[in-house]
Design a protein around this motif. Structure first.
Motif, PDB file in Angstrom:
ATOM      1  N   LEU A   1     -14.545 -62.356  -0.144  1.00  0.00           N
ATOM      2  CA  LEU A   1     -15.712 -63.583  -0.078  1.00  0.00           C
ATOM      3  C   LEU A   1     -14.476 -64.592   0.846  1.00  0.00           C
ATOM      4  CD1 LEU A   1     -16.829 -64.001  -3.217  1.00  0.00           C
ATOM      5  CD2 LEU A   1     -18.134 -63.466  -1.382  1.00  0.00           C
ATOM      6  N   ALA A   2     -13.228 -64.985   0.801  1.00  0.00           N
ATOM      7  CA  ALA A   2     -12.452 -65.828   1.327  1.00  0.00           C
ATOM      8  C   ALA A   2     -12.343 -65.097   2.346  1.00  0.00           C
ATOM      9  CB  ALA A   2     -11.356 -65.832   0.777  1.00  0.00           C
ATOM     10  N   SER A   3     -12.604 -64.079   2.420  1.00  0.00           N
ATOM     11  CA  SER A   3     -11.844 -63.452   4.273  1.00  0.00           C
ATOM     12  C   SER A   3     -13.445 -63.418   5.008  1.00  0.00           C
ATOM     13  CB  SER A   3     -11.213 -62.113   4.576  1.00  0.00           C
ATOM     14  OG  SER A   3     -11.389 -60.978   3.777  1.00  0.00           O
ATOM     15  N   ASN A   4     -14.528 -63.483   3.824  1.00  0.00           N
ATOM     16  CA  ASN A   4     -15.959 -62.653   4.854  1.00  0.00           C
ATOM     17  C   ASN A   4     -16.410 -63.936   3.680  1.00  0.00           C
ATOM     18  OD1 ASN A   4     -17.920 -61.858   6.978  1.00  0.00           O
ATOM     19  ND2 ASN A   4     -18.069 -60.063   5.973  1.00  0.00           N
ATOM     20  N   PRO A   5     -16.823 -65.231   4.328  1.00  0.00           N
ATOM     21  CA  PRO A   5     -18.426 -65.984   3.888  1.00  0.00           C
ATOM     22  C   PRO A   5     -19.870 -65.321   3.941  1.00  0.00           C
ATOM     23  CG  PRO A   5     -16.896 -67.133   5.156  1.00  0.00           C
ATOM     24  CD  PRO A   5     -16.584 -66.138   5.747  1.00  0.00           C
ATOM     25  N   ARG A   6     -19.527 -64.221   4.527  1.00  0.00           N
ATOM     26  CA  ARG A   6     -21.570 -63.974   4.989  1.00  0.00           C
ATOM     27  C   ARG A   6     -21.157 -62.723   3.664  1.00  0.00           C
ATOM     28  NH1 ARG A   6     -22.401 -63.405  10.784  1.00  0.00           N
ATOM     29  NH2 ARG A   6     -23.535 -65.482  10.828  1.00  0.00           N
ATOM     30  N   ALA A   7     -20.530 -62.063   2.660  1.00  0.00           N
ATOM     31  CA  ALA A   7     -20.571 -60.956   1.752  1.00  0.00           C
ATOM     32  C   ALA A   7     -20.822 -61.750   0.346  1.00  0.00           C
ATOM     33  CB  ALA A   7     -19.126 -60.728   1.244  1.00  0.00           C
ATOM     34  N   ARG A   8     -20.451 -63.229   0.376  1.00  0.00           N
ATOM     35  CA  ARG A   8     -21.434 -63.334  -0.681  1.00  0.00           C
ATOM     36  C   ARG A   8     -22.079 -63.256  -1.809  1.00  0.00           C
ATOM     37  NH1 ARG A   8     -22.193 -67.682   2.821  1.00  0.00           N
ATOM     38  NH2 ARG A   8     -24.439 -69.036   3.272  1.00  0.00           N
TER      39      ARG A   8
END
Ligand SMILES: C[S@@+](CC[C@H](N)C(=O)[O-])C[C@H]1O[C@@H](n2cnc3c(N)ncnc32)[C@H](O)[C@@H]1O
Length: 317
Positions: free
Chosen positions: A294-301
C-alpha cells in the motif's frame, strides 16, 4: 496506441501466484491483461509446454501484449471481453480446460491516467469511459440521453451515491441548454450540487464509478466471465479474482459461496446427486495488500483477492 510505454503496477502479484498454484506445464488464462504484470509473473513459472491465454477488451492493452510476447509460442492474446472467455479458450484448443484463471477487475493506470479516455474526474477530457474504445454508448451519451429516473438508478445502484436524485435532476436541467461533453463539466456540476459534503473522497467519485460500470456493462461481464471460468476450470484448477469495490466483491463472494455449497434443495440428504454437489472449494479467506504494498502503490488500497478451487465432482452448468 499512444500509451504503450505507460506502466501499471500490478497488485497482489505474489498472492496471485500462490493462489494459482502454478504448474509449469499448465494452461492459464489472464482475463485482464492490462500491462501484463500478472501474465508476466505466471509466464516466469511456465516451461516451454505451458500455455498462457491473455484477454483484454482494450486494444492498447492487447497491442502491448502482442509487442511484449511476440515470438513466445506459449502466449495467445485476444482482444475480447470476459463474455468471450470460452470462445477464446476454444480458439486455442477446442474444449480446453484451464489450470488457473485470474481476473484483476476494473481499469488500469494507463486507462485512468490518459485524459483522452475520459475515466478521470481530475483531468479534463472527453466524457467517454469506454474500455473497448468506440464501441457502444459513451458516458456522454448516457448523461445526455438517459431519463432522470434511469440516471438516479445508475448513480444509486452502481455508485451507492446518496445524492443520486439531486445530481440527476441537476444534470437533466443543465443538459437542456448544452450537452455534457467533458469530464470536468460533469465533475464541476457534481461538486456544485453535492456542496457541503464532508467526505474525504472527491464528490464526483461515486457518479464516475457508476457511469464507468454502466457504460462497460461491468457487472454483466463479470457474471458471464465467472460462469465461463467455472465451466473452463480443470479439476484442481484455481480461480483468483481481485476486485476494487464492494459491488464487484459482493458478486465474487456470492458466486464462490454459491458454488462451494450443496444445492439447498438437497442439503442434509445422505446421497447428493452429482448435479447438486459443489463445484468449487473456497481457498482461504479474502486477501488484502500488505502495508508495504500500500505504501508503494496507493492504487492497491481497495484491492481484495478471493480464491477458489474447482472440484472434480459435479457438472458445471
Ligand atoms: C486493473 S487492469 C489489469 C491490470 C493487469 N493485471 C496488470 O498487471 O497490468 C484491468 C484490465 O482489465 C480490462 N477489462 C476490464 N473489464 C474487462 C472485460 N469485461 N473484458 C476484458 N477486459 C476487461 C481493462 O481493459 C484493463 O486493461
Amino acid at each position: 496506441m499512444g500509451d504503450l510505454g505507460v506502466e501499471h503496477t500490478a497488485v497482489l502479484v505474489p498472492q496471485v501466484l500462490t493462489a494459482l498454484n502454478v504448474r509449469a506445464s499448465g494452461a492459464y488464462l489472464d482475463a485482464t491483461f492490462g500491462r501484463g504484470g500478472h501474465s508476466e509473473a505466471i509466464l516466469q513459472q511456465l516451461t516451454a509446454d505451458g500455455r498462457l491465454i491473455c484477454l483484454d477488451r482494450d486494444s492498447t492493452a492487447i497491442a502491448c501484449a502482442q509487442a511484449r510476447f511476440a515470438g513466445d509460442a506459449r502466449v495467445h492474446t485476444f482482444l475480447a471481453p470476459f463474455s468471450a472467455l470460452a470462445a477464446c479458450a476454444d480458439a486455442v484448443e477446442s474444449g480446453l480446460k484451464l489450470d488457473g484463471i485470474v481476473f484483476d477487475l476494473g481499469v488500469s493506470s494507463p486507462q485512468l491516467d490518459d485524459a483522452g479516455r475520459g475515466f478521470s474526474f481530475m483531468q479534463d477530457g472527453p466524457l467517454d469511459m469506454r474500455m473497448s474504445a468506440g464501441q457502444g454508448e459513451s458516458a456522454a451519451d448516457v448523461v445526455n440521453s438517459a431519463s432522470e429516473a434511469e440516471l438516479v438508478r445508475v448513480f444509486r445502484e452502481l455508485g451507492e451515491e446518496r445524492h443520486a436524485r439531486r445530481i440527476a435532476r441537476a444534470i437533466v436541467a443543465d443538459r437542456k441548454s448544452r450537452p455534457f461533453e467533458r469530464t470536468l463539466e460533469l465533475a464541476q456540476l457534481i461538486a456544485r450540487v453535492a456542496r457541503g459534503r464532508t467526505e474525504r473522497k472527491h464528490p464526483a467519485t461515486r457518479v464516475f464509478q457508476a457511469l464507468r460500470i454502466h457504460v462497460n456493462g461491468e457487472l454483466t461481464e463479470l457474471e458471464k466471465g465467472l460462469a465461463a471460468a467455472l465451466e473452463r476450470l480443470a479439476p484442481q484448477g484455481r480461480l483468483a479474482v481481485i476486485s476494487f469495490h464492494s459491488l464487484e466483491d459482493r458478486m465474487v463472494k456470492q458466486f464462490m459461496r454459491r458454488h462451494s455449497s450443496v444445492d439447498p434443495v438437497y442439503a442434509g440428504l445422505p446421497d447428493i446427486p452429482a448435479h447438486a454437489r459443489p463445484l468449487l472449494k473456497l481457498v482461504g479467506k479474502s486477501i488484502e495488500p500488505e502495508p508495504d504494498e500500500l505504501a508503494s502503490n496507493p492504487r492497491a488500497r481497495s484491492a481484495r483477492l478471493r480464491v477458489a478451487e474447482r472440484l472434480a465432482t459435479g457438472v458445471a452448468a
